[in-house]
Design an enzyme around this catalytic site. Structure first.
Site, PDB file in Angstrom:
ATOM      1  N   LYS A  31       0.848  -1.193   0.000  1.00  0.00           N
ATOM      2  CA  LYS A  31       0.000   0.000   0.000  1.00  0.00           C
ATOM      3  C   LYS A  31       0.882   1.241   0.000  1.00  0.00           C
ATOM      4  CE  LYS A  31      -3.111   2.746   2.874  1.00  0.00           C
ATOM      5  NZ  LYS A  31      -3.812   2.893   4.167  1.00  0.00           N
ATOM      6  N   GLU A  39      -7.876  11.560  13.401  1.00  0.00           N
ATOM      7  CA  GLU A  39      -7.015  10.402  13.661  1.00  0.00           C
ATOM      8  C   GLU A  39      -5.991  10.654  14.764  1.00  0.00           C
ATOM      9  OE1 GLU A  39      -4.168   7.225  11.223  1.00  0.00           O
ATOM     10  OE2 GLU A  39      -5.303   8.751  10.155  1.00  0.00           O
ATOM     11  N   GLU A  83      -7.291  -2.605   3.267  1.00  0.00           N
ATOM     12  CA  GLU A  83      -6.482  -1.415   3.520  1.00  0.00           C
ATOM     13  C   GLU A  83      -6.443  -1.115   5.024  1.00  0.00           C
ATOM     14  OE1 GLU A  83      -6.611   3.413   2.642  1.00  0.00           O
ATOM     15  OE2 GLU A  83      -7.904   2.066   1.489  1.00  0.00           O
ATOM     16  N   GLU A  86     -12.373  10.570  -3.598  1.00  0.00           N
ATOM     17  CA  GLU A  86     -12.236  10.418  -2.146  1.00  0.00           C
ATOM     18  C   GLU A  86     -11.416  11.560  -1.558  1.00  0.00           C
ATOM     19  OE1 GLU A  86      -9.649   7.594   0.747  1.00  0.00           O
ATOM     20  OE2 GLU A  86     -11.053   6.514  -0.550  1.00  0.00           O
TER      21      GLU A  86
END
Length: 503
Positions: A241, A290, A334, A468
């Site tokens: 990723k 986050e 993911e 996104e």
């Protein structure tokens, strides 16, 4: 060490200064002095505005260039730091360890009077952040925010569990002289606690013909091509990723008002970490959902946040999009990459690392995320900054494996991330928290640079990833649009003192 509490702030500060002068002269070394008092209810952001607009002595005028605001609105927790008694910085690969050493040395000889009993965010602490990648591309636009920069504020105001605290910090030189006149500092304190708050100007709406304009710094087609290259590299086995970020330049007919922006963000994004960090001519502002990692004693808390979907226009549409995200094989894969890496990183310094196997849903105003809460217990002798160093960058903002993903980002992203997607937060003895600086903007006068990224995996589609990233830009676009202030009223709480946009 602790010092007995005297009757009021002036007497307590005088008592502490006398002890510190004797200690400094005896040891021929500097001494930090910190005095805290409980105050009546005050908004830390309002206190920060008051201090920024107060005319003080030379030292305090210089202090106005360094400020930071931090809030968890849902938890009724906020900090404001004004000025910089000490600035801790380091450019090397060992920047986290270097800051740790500097902070420990500063605390070792400090004289601290804290009647809160060591409440979170009260007493001497550091506020600031780090660059995403000191070895990445550098354009100069982040010159005010280097590889590592944390300040020990001159004045701190904290709102914690319904109580409000003010802390004054000074540094005595080896000859016993304080770095700022105590009387000037007390005058600033009196202004803050005396109810003489700065009356900020209301932000006028944009008139007909005025508009906030935005443009991709790198053409959208070029960014999509980088996504396609990343997908090809993943299929070729280069990495699992990688996260690719975009930069959007927003310009306004008048200066942005950073304080107004922060008020909007903390109102609209209750579940996020809202931050504003001023230095030099710029301000770095955001509302990140986050948490990278936080600690309260030995208790450690981290967050895995990866996998996204838009919110629906209706309640039924929203529920369908949320269910689709929870069932998405691509997004769950993911997310698992990130969860796995965080757990492995924490296990190096922690015991009892606990994280659920199944992600939950974190729903924000513009986007749903897959989320997993991670808990652990820090082993004796280790620190929060060791955890920050171990975890950053997580696969949520870098990729996996880390080194291969970072190499690809440096070569293909063509972006100076600066502090975007990097650790930002606060630190005191035995506790602190650092968020990942997402949903953020670098603001200078009437220009802002916005950043958003997408996690690229084997099934990623360039058009979908671009869409996104657009969703992730919306929080700051909305905050910027509502915070345009009249140019002739731009002051210390605005992004910059001059018209130096276009950097």
């Amino acid at each position: 060490m602790s010092v007995p509490i005297a009757a009021d702030a002036r007497a307590r500060l005088s008592t502490l200064l006398a002890a510190a002068r004797a200690q400094a002269r005896a040891t021929r070394s500097g001494v930090l002095v910190s005095v805290t008092e409980r105050i009546s209810t005050i908004d830390p952001l309002e206190a920060l505005e008051t201090m920024a607009h107060m005319v003080g002595g030379r030292a305090l005028a210089r202090d106005a260039a360094d400020r930071m605001y931090w809030a968890r609105p849902a938890d009724d927790f906020a900090l404001a730091g004004f000025g910089s008694v000490v600035i801790l910085s380091h450019r090397g690969a060992d920047r986290f360890a270097a800051i740790d050493r500097q902070w420990a040395a500063l605390r070792q000889t400090a004289l601290i009077d804290d009647p809160s009993g060591g409440a979170p965010g009260v007493g001497p602490l550091l506020m600031g952040g780090f660059a995403f990648d000191p070895d990445g591309p550098y354009t100069g636009q982040w010159r005010d925010f280097p590889a590592a920069r944390l300040i020990l504020p001159r004045v701190q105001v904290a709102a914690v569990d319904g109580e409000h605290w003010l802390t004054l910090n000074l540094l005595l030189a080896p000859d016993g002289e304080p770095d700022v006149d105590p009387a000037t500092l007390l005058a600033l304190r009196n202004r803050v606690v005396g109810g003489q708050a700065f009356a900020g100007q209301p932000v006028p709406p944009l008139s007909k013909g005025e508009a906030v304009a935005s443009v991709d710094v790198r053409p959208a087609s070029a960014w999509r091509a980088s996504v396609a290259s990343a997908v090809a590299a993943i299929h070729g086995g280069a990495f699992e990723k990688v996260v690719l970020a975009r930069e959007v330049r927003v310009t306004a007919p008048r200066n942005f008002d950073v304080a107004a922006m922060l008020r909007h963000l903390r109102s609209a994004h209750q579940a996020s970490f809202v931050f504003g960090c001023w230095h030099g001519r710029s301000a770095f502002v955001g509302a990140s959902p986050e948490l990278l990692v936080g600690a309260e004693g030995h208790e450690v808390h981290a967050s895995s946040l990866a996998g996204s979907a838009s919110r629906g226009a209706t309640e039924d549409d929203d529920a369908a999009l949320a269910a689709r995200l929870l069932a998405s094989g691509k997004d769950r894969a993911e997310h698992e990459i990130v969860r796995r890496a965080i757990c492995a990183g924490l296990a190096i310094f922690c015991d009892d690392v606990i994280a659920r196997d199944e992600p939950s849903l974190l729903s924000l105003p513009q986007v749903h995320h897959l989320h997993t809460d991670v808990r652990a217990r820090l082993r004796e002798g280790h620190t929060l900054l060791q955890l920050v160093a171990q975890l950053h960058p997580t696969p949520a903002v870098g990729g996996a494996p880390r080194d291969a993903a970072l190499d690809f980002i440096r070569e293909h992203e063509q972006l100076d991330r600066g502090w975007y997607a990097a650790p930002i937060g606060w630190l005191q003895q035995g506790r602190g928290e650092f968020a990942v600086a997402l949903r953020s903007a670098l603001v200078t006068a009437s220009e802002a640079l916005l950043f958003a990224g997408s996690g690229i995996v084997a099934d990623s589609d360039p058009d979908e990833e671009y869409a996104e990233s657009q969703l992730k830009l919306r929080p700051m676009e909305m905050a910027l649009s509502g915070s345009v202030a009249a140019m002739d009223k731009s002051g210390p709480m605005r992004a910059a003192a001059g018209s130096g946009a276009g950097r």
